[in-house]
Every structure is written in structure tokens, then in C-alpha cells.
Design a protein around this motif. Structure first.
Motif, short mmCIF file in Angstrom:
data_model
loop_
_atom_site.label_atom_id
_atom_site.label_comp_id
_atom_site.label_asym_id
_atom_site.label_seq_id
_atom_site.Cartn_x
_atom_site.Cartn_y
_atom_site.Cartn_z
N GLU A 30 0.83 -1.21 0.00
CA GLU A 30 0.00 0.00 0.00
C GLU A 30 0.87 1.26 0.00
O GLU A 30 0.54 2.25 -0.65
CB GLU A 30 -0.93 0.00 1.21
CG GLU A 30 -2.06 -1.03 1.12
CD GLU A 30 -2.88 -1.11 2.40
OE1 GLU A 30 -4.08 -1.36 2.30
OE2 GLU A 30 -2.30 -0.89 3.49
N ILE A 31 1.97 1.21 0.74
CA ILE A 31 2.88 2.36 0.76
C ILE A 31 3.48 2.58 -0.62
O ILE A 31 3.55 3.71 -1.11
CB ILE A 31 4.00 2.13 1.80
CG1 ILE A 31 3.42 2.16 3.22
CG2 ILE A 31 5.08 3.19 1.66
CD1 ILE A 31 4.43 1.83 4.29
N CYS A 59 10.34 9.50 -1.59
CA CYS A 59 11.25 8.41 -1.98
C CYS A 59 11.06 7.23 -1.04
O CYS A 59 11.12 7.39 0.18
CB CYS A 59 12.70 8.89 -1.95
SG CYS A 59 13.06 10.22 -3.11
N LEU A 60 10.85 6.07 -1.60
CA LEU A 60 10.65 4.85 -0.83
C LEU A 60 11.99 4.15 -0.63
O LEU A 60 12.75 3.95 -1.58
CB LEU A 60 9.66 3.92 -1.54
CG LEU A 60 9.31 2.62 -0.82
CD1 LEU A 60 8.61 2.90 0.50
CD2 LEU A 60 8.42 1.77 -1.73
N ASN A 61 12.26 3.76 0.61
CA ASN A 61 13.49 3.04 0.94
C ASN A 61 13.25 1.53 0.92
O ASN A 61 12.10 1.06 0.97
CB ASN A 61 14.01 3.47 2.31
CG ASN A 61 14.28 4.96 2.37
OD1 ASN A 61 14.81 5.54 1.43
ND2 ASN A 61 13.90 5.58 3.48
N GLY A 78 11.14 -0.14 3.69
CA GLY A 78 9.73 0.20 3.81
C GLY A 78 9.48 1.60 4.34
O GLY A 78 8.34 2.06 4.30
N THR A 79 10.52 2.27 4.83
CA THR A 79 10.37 3.66 5.25
C THR A 79 10.44 4.55 4.00
O THR A 79 10.85 4.11 2.92
CB THR A 79 11.46 4.07 6.24
OG1 THR A 79 12.75 3.95 5.61
CG2 THR A 79 11.42 3.18 7.48
N TYR A 80 10.07 5.78 4.15
CA TYR A 80 10.08 6.70 3.02
C TYR A 80 10.37 8.11 3.52
O TYR A 80 10.20 8.43 4.71
CB TYR A 80 8.75 6.66 2.26
CG TYR A 80 7.52 6.75 3.13
CD1 TYR A 80 6.89 7.96 3.37
CD2 TYR A 80 6.99 5.60 3.73
CE1 TYR A 80 5.76 8.04 4.18
CE2 TYR A 80 5.87 5.66 4.53
CZ TYR A 80 5.26 6.89 4.75
OH TYR A 80 4.15 6.98 5.56
N SER A 93 11.43 12.11 7.34
CA SER A 93 11.20 10.70 7.03
C SER A 93 9.87 10.26 7.62
O SER A 93 9.24 10.99 8.39
CB SER A 93 12.33 9.83 7.60
OG SER A 93 12.17 9.68 9.00
N SER A 94 9.45 9.07 7.25
CA SER A 94 8.19 8.55 7.76
C SER A 94 8.26 8.26 9.25
O SER A 94 7.23 8.04 9.89
CB SER A 94 7.81 7.26 7.01
OG SER A 94 8.86 6.29 7.11
#
Length: 272
Positions: free
Chosen positions: A67-68, A86-88, A91-93, A149-150
């Protein structure tokens, strides 16, 4: 602070300072006191919350990795600038949020420094720092982009904003709010310290009409006096006393004018 950085997309602090001097700013440069004095014709420390200040409950579900990924893709497709997310791999962004500063009271910045010639006092201690604060009102519609960051929490966003504008007030005096519009009504929800603003931004999309972030004083009608220092509290009392005296003066003048008019009317009706 979890990688919080400020974008240069908005005016620098120097520009903000220059435009604030016409917003009711007043600093006592020659005072021997160690606290600032600022003046305003209409000070209200006891504002009643407006309709847009109503706090609403908003429980959001956590997003899965798929979903992210989909949300980030959809979000970036709506961006017409370089403020992408930007997606890492973990799973963090990371991404940008825009925070609007809607502050009613003045903020304090560090004391000014004198020249090198006055940096040493007679007892050998440094005297370059003036033991006073300088207070000013932030201009209306002040806003700042932050790259976070998220995992960046709301309290870290507040700290980053204060650092950017070199504000030395206690961060506990401020709170981050989520502003939403529904059915032609505006609502504000106060974020908890550990809530993650970038998650809210991603969930709502980039449209600020759907969701925007606002920094305000940390209050819901009642003033948290414990968050203020003793000099600030003494300053508030001086301001309130000055406004009370001005209000009494206006009432006395109004009734004195009415009395004079009554006396003139009486004198005109009794010519003998």
C-alpha cells in the motif's frame, strides 16, 4: 533529529525578520531587565476557540508495504515540482511537508551580541551577550518546507521549525495541527508528540485543501502557564494591566462626554 532538513523553497529567516518589524514588534534595547517587553493594542491571552479550532478524532490504519508503494507512486504522479517522496528498501520513506505557522503571540530569538571590544567585563567574564530576549511577531502566512522521514515525529518537526527560525521559546508552547475541510467546515486536530506527519501527508495526498499542517500555540482555550518563564509571566501581567488601564480610561472619557452633553441639554432647556 531523524534527518529533518529545511527546504530553501521558502524565504530565509533574514527575510522573515525584516518583514516582521512592521507587525507590532517592539524590543526594549536600553532596559536593564533580562526580559523582553512587547506591546499590542489588543492582546488576548484568553481566546475562545473558534469553530476551526475544534479538535476531532481521527484514527488512521497503518499501511502495508504494498500500500505504501502504491501510495508513493500515486503521490508522486500528482507532484509538479521536485518535492517527491522516496521509498526506501526497508519500507520507510522520505518526503517534504509544508507547515503553516499561525502564531498569535510573539516569539523570542537569542540575545544580540556586542562588538569584540565589549566582550570582556571588568571581572574578566564575558559580557558580549545581552541578558535580554528580542521578541517579534512572525508575519502572517509564514510557511516552511521540511524534508523528513516517515519516522519523524510531530515533536521533532516542531523542534526543527523553531531551530530554523532560531526561536528559543520552549517547544512545549507549540503544537502541530492537522487542518482538514469537510462539508464547508474547517477542523483542526492536534497531533500527538509521537504522531508522524509524513504518514498523514502520504495518506491524504499532496492537495493542501484536503489536508494541511499548521503550527499554533499549544492551547485549547486554556493557557498552559507552566510553559512560560517567570519573566514572561511578569511581562504578561504588565501588558494586561496596561490594557486594563486603557480600557478604564476609555470608559471614563465616554461617560464624561455623555455627562457634558446632558449638562448642555439641561442648560439649553432652562435659559432663565
Amino acid at each position: 533529529m531523524n534527518g529533518v532538513t529545511c527546504s530553501d523553497q521558502t524565504p530565509s529567516f533574514e527575510k522573515t525578520w525584516g518583514s516582521s518589524t512592521s507587525s507590532g514588534y517592539c524590543s526594549e534595547e536600553d532596559s536593564d531587565s533580562d526580559f523582553e517587553q512587547y506591546f499590542t493594542a489588543r492582546t488576548s491571552f484568553f481566546r475562545k476557540p473558534k469553530k476551526e479550532d475544534e479538535v476531532i478524532d481521527s484514527k488512521k490504519q497503518e499501511l502495508s508495504l504494498s500500500e505504501i508503494q502504491q501510495k508513493v507512486k500515486e503521490y508522486n504522479a500528482q507532484i509538479h515540482s521536485n518535492l517527491f517522496m522516496c521509498l526506501n528498501k526497508d519500507g520507510t520513506y522520505t518526503g517534504f511537508i509544508k507547515v503553516h505557522l499561525k502564531l498569535v503571540r510573539p516569539v523570542s530569538v537569542p540575545p544580540l551580541r556586542k562588538g569584540a571590544a565589549s566582550q570582556e567585563s571588568a571581572n574578566g567574564k564575558r559580557s558580549g551577550v545581552i541578558k535580554r530576549r528580542t521578541s517579534f511577531y512572525l508575519p502572517k502566512d509564514t510557511a516552511k518546507h521540511l524534508h523528513i522521514s516517515s519516522q519523524t515525529r510531530a515533536k521533532e518537526v516542531i523542534q526543527a521549525l523553531l531551530k530554523k527560525f532560531t526561536v528559543i521559546d520552549n517547544p512545549a508552547k507549540f503544537a502541530l495541527f492537522e487542518r482538514t475541510e469537510r462539508h464547508e467546515q474547517v477542523y483542526l486536530r492536534k497531533l500527538s508528540d509521537d504522531e508522524c506527519p509524513l504518514y498523514l501527508r502520504l495518506s491524504a495526498g499532496p492537495n493542501e485543501k484536503v489536508l494541511s499542517l499548521v503550527l499554533k500555540e499549544n492551547e485549547t482555550g486554556d493557557v498552559n502557564w507552566d510553559a512560560f518563564s517567570m519573566p514572561e509571566l511578569q511581562n504578561f501581567l504588565r501588558i494586561l494591566k496596561r490594557e486594563e488601564e486603557e480600557h478604564v480610561k476609555q470608559i471614563v472619557q465616554r461617560y464624561a462626554l455623555a455627562r457634558d452633553r446632558f449638562q448642555e441639554a439641561l442648560a439649553g432647556s432652562n435659559p432663565g
